[in-house]
Design a protein around this motif. Structure first.
Motif, PDB file in Angstrom:
ATOM      1  N   ASN A 181       0.796  -1.228   0.000  1.00  0.00           N
ATOM      2  CA  ASN A 181       0.000   0.000   0.000  1.00  0.00           C
ATOM      3  C   ASN A 181       0.832   1.284   0.000  1.00  0.00           C
ATOM      4  OD1 ASN A 181      -2.485  -1.406  -0.004  1.00  0.00           O
ATOM      5  ND2 ASN A 181      -2.361  -1.655   2.242  1.00  0.00           N
ATOM      6  N   THR A 182       2.143   1.157  -0.298  1.00  0.00           N
ATOM      7  CA  THR A 182       2.965   2.371  -0.409  1.00  0.00           C
ATOM      8  C   THR A 182       3.582   2.508  -1.807  1.00  0.00           C
ATOM      9  OG1 THR A 182       4.946   1.244   0.413  1.00  0.00           O
ATOM     10  CG2 THR A 182       3.545   2.360   2.053  1.00  0.00           C
ATOM     11  N   MET A 183       3.965   1.373  -2.388  1.00  0.00           N
ATOM     12  CA  MET A 183       4.578   1.419  -3.722  1.00  0.00           C
ATOM     13  C   MET A 183       4.245   0.153  -4.491  1.00  0.00           C
ATOM     14  SD  MET A 183       8.582   1.858  -4.853  1.00  0.00           S
ATOM     15  CE  MET A 183       8.730   3.446  -4.026  1.00  0.00           C
ATOM     16  N   LEU A 184       3.865   0.334  -5.759  1.00  0.00           N
ATOM     17  CA  LEU A 184       3.608  -0.819  -6.627  1.00  0.00           C
ATOM     18  C   LEU A 184       4.925  -1.429  -7.083  1.00  0.00           C
ATOM     19  CD1 LEU A 184       0.802   0.509  -9.021  1.00  0.00           C
ATOM     20  CD2 LEU A 184       0.531  -1.080  -7.111  1.00  0.00           C
ATOM     21  N   PRO A 185       5.082  -2.762  -7.033  1.00  0.00           N
ATOM     22  CA  PRO A 185       6.312  -3.402  -7.528  1.00  0.00           C
ATOM     23  C   PRO A 185       6.601  -3.031  -8.990  1.00  0.00           C
ATOM     24  CG  PRO A 185       4.994  -4.976  -6.281  1.00  0.00           C
ATOM     25  CD  PRO A 185       4.152  -3.748  -6.437  1.00  0.00           C
ATOM     26  N   GLU A 186       5.540  -2.895  -9.801  1.00  0.00           N
ATOM     27  CA  GLU A 186       5.758  -2.593 -11.215  1.00  0.00           C
ATOM     28  C   GLU A 186       6.260  -1.155 -11.395  1.00  0.00           C
ATOM     29  OE1 GLU A 186       3.526  -3.072 -15.556  1.00  0.00           O
ATOM     30  OE2 GLU A 186       2.478  -3.618 -13.703  1.00  0.00           O
ATOM     31  N   PHE A 187       5.807  -0.250 -10.522  1.00  0.00           N
ATOM     32  CA  PHE A 187       6.307   1.121 -10.587  1.00  0.00           C
ATOM     33  C   PHE A 187       7.795   1.142 -10.266  1.00  0.00           C
ATOM     34  CE2 PHE A 187       7.392   5.136  -8.535  1.00  0.00           C
ATOM     35  CZ  PHE A 187       6.969   6.060  -9.493  1.00  0.00           C
ATOM     36  N   LEU A 188       8.181   0.357  -9.241  1.00  0.00           N
ATOM     37  CA  LEU A 188       9.593   0.277  -8.865  1.00  0.00           C
ATOM     38  C   LEU A 188      10.411  -0.337 -10.002  1.00  0.00           C
ATOM     39  CD1 LEU A 188      11.745   0.706  -6.711  1.00  0.00           C
ATOM     40  CD2 LEU A 188      11.192  -1.581  -5.812  1.00  0.00           C
ATOM     41  N   LEU A 189       9.854  -1.339 -10.653  1.00  0.00           N
ATOM     42  CA  LEU A 189      10.546  -1.984 -11.775  1.00  0.00           C
ATOM     43  C   LEU A 189      10.841  -0.971 -12.886  1.00  0.00           C
ATOM     44  CD1 LEU A 189      11.572  -4.452 -13.340  1.00  0.00           C
ATOM     45  CD2 LEU A 189       9.211  -4.820 -14.111  1.00  0.00           C
TER      46      LEU A 189
END
Length: 339
Positions: free
Chosen positions: A19-27
């Motif tokens: 609920n803080t960061m999407l894994p795909e956004f980080l990718l």
């Protein structure tokens, strides 16, 4: 078993907090030039064992939008990716086209030339038929004098063999009717060429480039075996054609190599009353190169037999027109290199 994987020392695992960061956004952040460029700058270790500095991930700054905006950013990236892929494919095709463009233009110009469309025809220059008769008369004279051997007649040209129309003043001929094709000779088995200048140059296929012979790495025939291959030479007035290894390359012999020994993997075209450069350009055209491809044996080591060269078709313009075509080609073709 518990849903988690292990990593080696060459692998760092980055987990996002729910609920803080999407894994795909980080990718996608990890794929940005910003992250990669600065990661490279942080490299430590030797050239063969470089790796990102151990503190780079923990210290790297990352822009953090709200979670809902992250979702919209990821959705937009997913939407745009197919367009990026299509653009990349189109760009690659354009680059390939640009790379081939000069060569394709040269082929088109050569085709235009051998179809009689590059220069105008002039009635006062005669016809290809008249030139053909002169060539036949010259061949008969050389045969009578014992300078060339009499050859078996070649078949008449059938209507369905003619690939395209040519001017009425030109004539379709088989190469063997206007030129004599002679082979080269290999040195005796078990012997080698020498890099020492014995005075007897041996021209190999590797020396033969597109249109010319390179003199950068010449090899020589040992003196004791020269007598056995001394008759298999090529003159500066001839045209060479490679018939094994690299097949179909044609060109002329520079004056300083006049009379050099010729490899068995190439033939020479001996002719008169034709412009040498016209014949070379004709042999370099798609018309002849396609015939060469069709005539090359496909079983075992590819080879182009003399009889197959003799049977190939070329157009024959009057001699003066041949020279005008060559002059026009020498004016136009260098421009293709600038494209």
């Amino acid at each position: 078993k518990n849903g988690y994987g292990a990593g080696t020392t060459e692998l760092t695992i980055a987990r996002t907090i729910s609920n803080t960061m999407l894994p795909e956004f980080l990718l996608w952040f990890f794929k940005t030039p910003y992250f990669i460029t600065n990661g490279v700058k942080s490299f430590t270790g030797t050239a063969g064992q470089q790796r990102i500095h151990k503190d780079y991930l923990s210290m790297c700054l990352i822009p953090l939008p709200p979670l809902t905006e992250q979702k919209r950013i990821v959705a937009k990236i997913r939407e745009l990716l197919p367009y990026v892929d299509r653009y990349a494919a189109a760009y690659e095709k354009l680059e390939q086209f640009n790379a081939k463009f000069p060569e394709e233009v040269k082929k088109s110009i050569l085709q235009y030339a051998i179809q009689g469309k590059l220069v105008e025809q002039r009635e006062e220059e005669g016809t290809g038929e008249e030139l053909y008769r002169q060539i036949q008369a010259e061949k008969k004279r050389l045969i009578k004098e014992g300078k060339i051997k009499k050859e078996k007649p070649l078949p008449e040209i059938a209507e369905d063999e003619i690939p395209f129309d040519i001017p009425g003043s030109w004539k379709w001929v088989r190469i063997g009717t206007v030129a004599t094709i002679l082979g080269g000779k290999r040195i005796p088995a078990g012997r080698k060429l020498s890099s020492n200048d014995t005075g007897y140059i041996y021209i190999r296929v590797s020396d033969m480039k597109d249109g010319y012979v390179s003199t950068e790495n010449l090899q020589y025939v040992p003196e004791d075996i020269f007598p056995s291959i001394s008759k298999y030479i090529i003159h500066k007035e001839d045209v060479f054609i490679t018939v094994a290894g690299t097949i179909g390359r044609v060109g002329k012999i520079p004056p300083e190599l006049d009379g050099a020994n010729l490899t068995e993997n190439a033939d020479r075209l001996v002719f008169s009353l034709m412009d040498q450069d016209w014949l070379i350009k004709c042999m370099q055209s798609s018309l002849v190169q396609n015939q060469i491809a069709d005539a090359t044996t496909k079983v075992g080591q590819p080879k182009l037999a003399i009889i197959r060269i003799q049977n190939m078709l070329i157009p024959l313009p009057p001699l003066s027109e041949q020279k005008r075509i060559v002059a026009k080609l020498e004016e136009i073709l260098p421009l293709c290199e600038r494209l």
